[in-house]
Design an enzyme around this catalytic site. Sequence first.
Site, short mmCIF file in Angstrom:
data_model
loop_
_atom_site.label_atom_id
_atom_site.label_comp_id
_atom_site.label_asym_id
_atom_site.label_seq_id
_atom_site.Cartn_x
_atom_site.Cartn_y
_atom_site.Cartn_z
N ASP A 1 -6.34 -18.45 -29.92
CA ASP A 1 -5.49 -18.28 -30.05
C ASP A 1 -4.63 -17.93 -28.45
O ASP A 1 -4.20 -18.10 -28.12
CB ASP A 1 -4.52 -17.88 -31.05
CG ASP A 1 -5.21 -18.65 -32.23
OD1 ASP A 1 -5.16 -19.38 -32.43
OD2 ASP A 1 -5.59 -16.94 -33.14
N ASP B 1 -4.16 -9.21 -12.91
CA ASP B 1 -4.66 -9.63 -11.84
C ASP B 1 -6.32 -8.96 -11.45
O ASP B 1 -6.64 -7.25 -11.32
CB ASP B 1 -3.81 -9.14 -10.81
CG ASP B 1 -4.33 -9.10 -9.03
OD1 ASP B 1 -5.04 -9.66 -9.15
OD2 ASP B 1 -2.94 -9.30 -8.91
N GLU C 1 -7.13 -6.10 -8.53
CA GLU C 1 -7.20 -4.71 -8.88
C GLU C 1 -8.28 -3.90 -9.09
O GLU C 1 -9.35 -4.80 -10.14
CB GLU C 1 -5.50 -4.73 -10.03
CG GLU C 1 -5.02 -5.13 -9.91
CD GLU C 1 -3.36 -4.52 -8.64
OE1 GLU C 1 -4.07 -3.38 -8.23
OE2 GLU C 1 -3.07 -5.81 -8.48
N GLU D 1 0.13 -6.33 -22.39
CA GLU D 1 -0.15 -7.57 -22.20
C GLU D 1 0.18 -8.51 -23.72
O GLU D 1 0.34 -9.69 -23.69
CB GLU D 1 -0.89 -7.81 -20.87
CG GLU D 1 -0.70 -7.66 -19.78
CD GLU D 1 0.08 -7.90 -19.13
OE1 GLU D 1 1.37 -9.30 -19.58
OE2 GLU D 1 1.24 -7.41 -18.12
#
Length: 494
Positions: free
Chosen positions: A167, A210, A213, A233
């Site tokens: 998922d 990202d 980083e 997140e």
Amino acid sequence: MKNMLLTKNIALGMKLNDKGQEVAELQKYLERFGYLQPPVIAKGEEFRMMAPLARASHFDGATEDALSIFQELHGLPVTRQLDEATLQLIQKPRCGVPDKPYAVQRNPSASFVAQGSKWSKNILTYLFKEFTPDLNAAVVKAVLQNAFRTWALVSPLSFHEKSTSGDIEIRFVSGDHGDGYPFDGVGNVLAHGFYPPPGGGGFAGDLHFDDAETWTTNLPPSGYDLLTVAIHEAGHCLGLDHSLDATAVMYAYYGGARRALLNDDINGIRSIYGTRNRTIWSGIQAAVDGQGPFAGKAYFFKGGQYLRYDWGDDLADPNYPAPIVGNWRGLPASFTTNLDCALNGQGPFAGKLYLFKGNQYVRYDWATDRADPGYPKPIAGNWPGLPASFTNSISAAVSGMAGFAGKAYFFKGGEYVRYDWATDKADLGYPKPITGNWRGLSAGFTSNLDCALNGQGPFAGKLYFFKGGQYARYDWATDKADTGYPLPIEFNWL
Ligand SMILES: [Zn+2]
Ligand SMILES: [Zn+2]
């Protein structure tokens, strides 16, 4: 690509009627994070239509209004110009998911915001598509498991890693990565998470970091703390928007390691999914890891009930505790309450589970999931060589692992006895004191243990001792207690 607003001496003090490239940069920032309307609104981002529309490169009334809303929502002085405090916040790293200053109905008594979509199931799966070169894959997996578990502990959700589809797809990518939200190089936007379906195109529920980083796990973090950002997140992937509470995990800006949910976050997730019915046990009487068809689970016993734990999820399974009676078939009535300890056989006795109570024991067969006939039997005589004090009753028992495989260990008071499975008798020279022979155990764990349990899966090679509301972890390979223990059972196990 570097944000031009970082050229502080040019941008600072910008206000109504200013014009030029710096104004355009500020507008781009306000558009990106939901405070101004962008020239083009993507499908699924209709909330952006409620934001004011500004004239490009002109610090007009719309820009001023947007900036003042930004200041107000973040608790800054509402100066309506780009002052020092505002510029400082803008320069901070943050989540790429936009704020929704105009589109949400705020609950005056709470800071969290539920975005509106939610998963229609409580058991979710996740899949790694890429890893970061900053950390080894096993570490990344453990961090993400921990992030999901953080939410699972306070909600009815659970999360399972899959290797083919999931998922929630987890990616470490940089720059343009095909979802319409390119990352921006070092700093500024760190990650973004997509809300649950419907919507989100093929990306619903996904989580992108990202990879420009530097991701780290040490404390204090030497880069960006992966766990902090992953918990945040994951909150989006479950349907939470940004909180206005600057101390909450769901606050948009990164302010260093923040690994625990605040009440605001907990209230937020529970407003969407409800709560987890947790049973926090202390004084656990017996514990054992499942074998055969029950491998991957651990079982805790107390009174007439038991709890099942999943080693892969690192969480208690839902719908427990359950009664021992009826679920552990064929047990004599006296063995359906208040067990003393539980022990898995090894060598010639592999596949058998031994349950002890008082001076008797019962043998249980994992494969047929039923007690063997002919039990209970007295401990005395059937476990040759056990001293009399141990044939009366045993407090805790566990089979050895790694270099200690082939042995069983029985604990009572401040002593233990080593038993050899192959010769089927106690080794000579026992009992011995726990103190000094089980190295590094803290004083409270050198006597009167409640129970002992071998880890499985990611926890294989570890031995857990439980006492009261706490547990200690022992490492079989180094023959030494791990540091940092004891820890509470609550939240670490139940
Ligand atoms: Zn966010
Ligand atoms: Zn993305």
